[in-house]
Design an enzyme around this catalytic site. Sequence first.
Site, PDB file in Angstrom:
ATOM      1  N   ARG A  16       0.905  -1.243   0.087  1.00  0.00           N
ATOM      2  CA  ARG A  16       0.033  -0.101   0.143  1.00  0.00           C
ATOM      3  C   ARG A  16       0.841   1.408   0.016  1.00  0.00           C
ATOM      4  NH1 ARG A  16      -4.713  -2.342   4.268  1.00  0.00           N
ATOM      5  NH2 ARG A  16      -5.925  -3.458   2.242  1.00  0.00           N
ATOM      6  N   HIS A  23      -5.918  -0.727  -6.543  1.00  0.00           N
ATOM      7  CA  HIS A  23      -4.674  -1.344  -6.165  1.00  0.00           C
ATOM      8  C   HIS A  23      -4.646  -1.543  -4.911  1.00  0.00           C
ATOM      9  CE1 HIS A  23      -2.564  -0.975 -10.341  1.00  0.00           C
ATOM     10  NE2 HIS A  23      -3.209  -2.054 -10.245  1.00  0.00           N
ATOM     11  N   GLU A  24      -4.525  -2.860  -4.207  1.00  0.00           N
ATOM     12  CA  GLU A  24      -4.108  -3.112  -2.661  1.00  0.00           C
ATOM     13  C   GLU A  24      -5.296  -2.779  -1.836  1.00  0.00           C
ATOM     14  OE1 GLU A  24      -2.096  -5.263  -2.828  1.00  0.00           O
ATOM     15  OE2 GLU A  24      -0.906  -4.649  -4.572  1.00  0.00           O
ATOM     16  N   GLY A  25      -6.457  -2.707  -2.304  1.00  0.00           N
ATOM     17  CA  GLY A  25      -7.537  -2.089  -1.454  1.00  0.00           C
ATOM     18  C   GLY A  25      -8.339  -0.796  -2.103  1.00  0.00           C
TER      19      GLY A  25
END
Length: 619
Positions: free
Chosen positions: A322, A466-468
Amino acid sequence: MRLRSTIDFLLYDWLQAEGLTSRSRFADHSRDTFDAVMDTCERIAREKYAPFNRTVDLQEPQFDGEKVILPQCTYEAREAYADSGMLSAAQDYEMGGMQLPYTVEAAANCFFAAASISIGSNMLTSGNANAIMAHGTERQKKVFAANEFNGRWAGTMALSEPQAGSSLSDIATRAEPDGVEYESDALGPRYRLKGNKMWISSGDHEMTENIVHLVLAKIPGADGKTIAGVKGISLFIVPKKLVDAEGRLTGERNDVALAGLNHKLGWRGTTNTLLNFGEGRYPVRGQHGGGLDGRGAGAIGYLVGKPGEGLKCMFHMMNEARISIGMAASMLGMAGYHASLEYAQSRPQGRPIGEGGKDASRPQSRIIEHADVKRMLLAQKAYCEGALALNLLCARLVDEQYTGQSQEAAEARLLLEVLTPVAKSWPSEFCLEANSLAIQIHGGYGYTRDFAVEQYWRDNRLNMIHEGTHGIQAMDLLGRKVVMDGGKGLQLLAARINATIQRAMQHERLASHANQLARALADVGAATKAAWANGNPQEALANAVPYMQAFGHMVLAWIWLDVALAVLAMDRDLAIAAHRGSMAAQRYFFHYELPRIGAWLQVVKARDMTCAGMEEEAF
């Protein structure tokens, strides 16, 4: 050089990164070694990445039914990056690393993200290996992590599934104990996996001799049934090609099949895949196969950590990822800013407003002379340099977490918990807006492929998911991070912000902004309490995204005020043009951006249910 000077200022003059060399882990380093790493990465990015950013956008990965085909420049760039040692830059010497501070590693990786994010997406390999280092066995570290750090193998993170998306509790991939003993069981408890994973970046390619997938799957309970929810989720190492206990390739492929490629609007140079585990396309036989039925039923995977703690292990990797996504968003915004600045300085159009402004016989002005173009440039500068500073601060907190004294380490860990959702999401929203402004400055040309700014926007648009997703990060911030441990993390952040405010109050140039930030901090605190006033999560989180936007703006105002203090400490009279530019960006943020938090916080304080209560039929 403009990017390098910005990074150098933030790294050395603001964050005082050279002081990290006083810590035993970094004692072999100096400003000279840090600069040498930066020089190397800047050169590789300039020579192997930047010239091919458009190439990989146009020549997307192709699947011929057996293997993925990529342009040659991708292989050469990846090889240059691996040879530089950056995959293991922060690792111990014993692991082949350089024991660099993560702060310096993050700063050096900026050059690759700015040059070509599609080629430069090596972060999952490092993150994968770091997760194994944190939760794997000694043998797993030696076989899998070490070969990722040295560049021989690559790594992925396989979480999402076609039917589950971000809802990890609904994943259906199943892992069952193999039940047969083999020499390679020294790599960990051996399971057989069956299921499908979607949106797997770099999930298949020929750039390395092997790919190490970290896969989330559910294990059966004592009754043999899959455990519902997240309690049964465990983490497994699933290599593309099977290896023995010493890490040697056995010549046998694991039952991991590429089902197809996803073609996104951005990051087109990065292979994005749908992977099938255990479908029987590559049945595993012999010593490394057999299974209970002798036919290779399922892909072979090795348990990482304890059963049922897969999310805990995986989030070690996700939190690092993140921060990397926040940095990628910042650099794509910065690339667009520099491109639009260069364009504005050379493009003649229009004439000055006022007397003689309509006289066609007078020479045209360059568009940078127009006030609204300056506004758009200054907004980009404020967004992107502020976001870069935030992510470098988070990288510095990672170093403090692992090398600081007990209290410093504990505070760094707590601050990272609170800041990570912001460090990922704020740049992915507002540096995307910077890319939009870069297109606007280019006018009609900005929408064409004749100029790079449209690609920067497309590449950056992916970072909001991306990534949440944005919404997930917002619920994490308001629903967990600011209220955990009785709000200790928010209190610690407030103390850091107040310390900056008190220092800024001593400067005539900054006193009014210090007071403005103090009011914003108080407003965020009041909104946090109001959101949770009745303890109803549905009401508290109904406006989590506006809360995160306001929270992020408060944090970025703090960052800019702190940076302004560093500028004045170096150059009180602002004799250097770059320093005047930083101070102008700081003023822009306080005059144009920080006042926006009032509207965002109003719906949070009121627990406004306009959106959450909307009837489906009324749409």
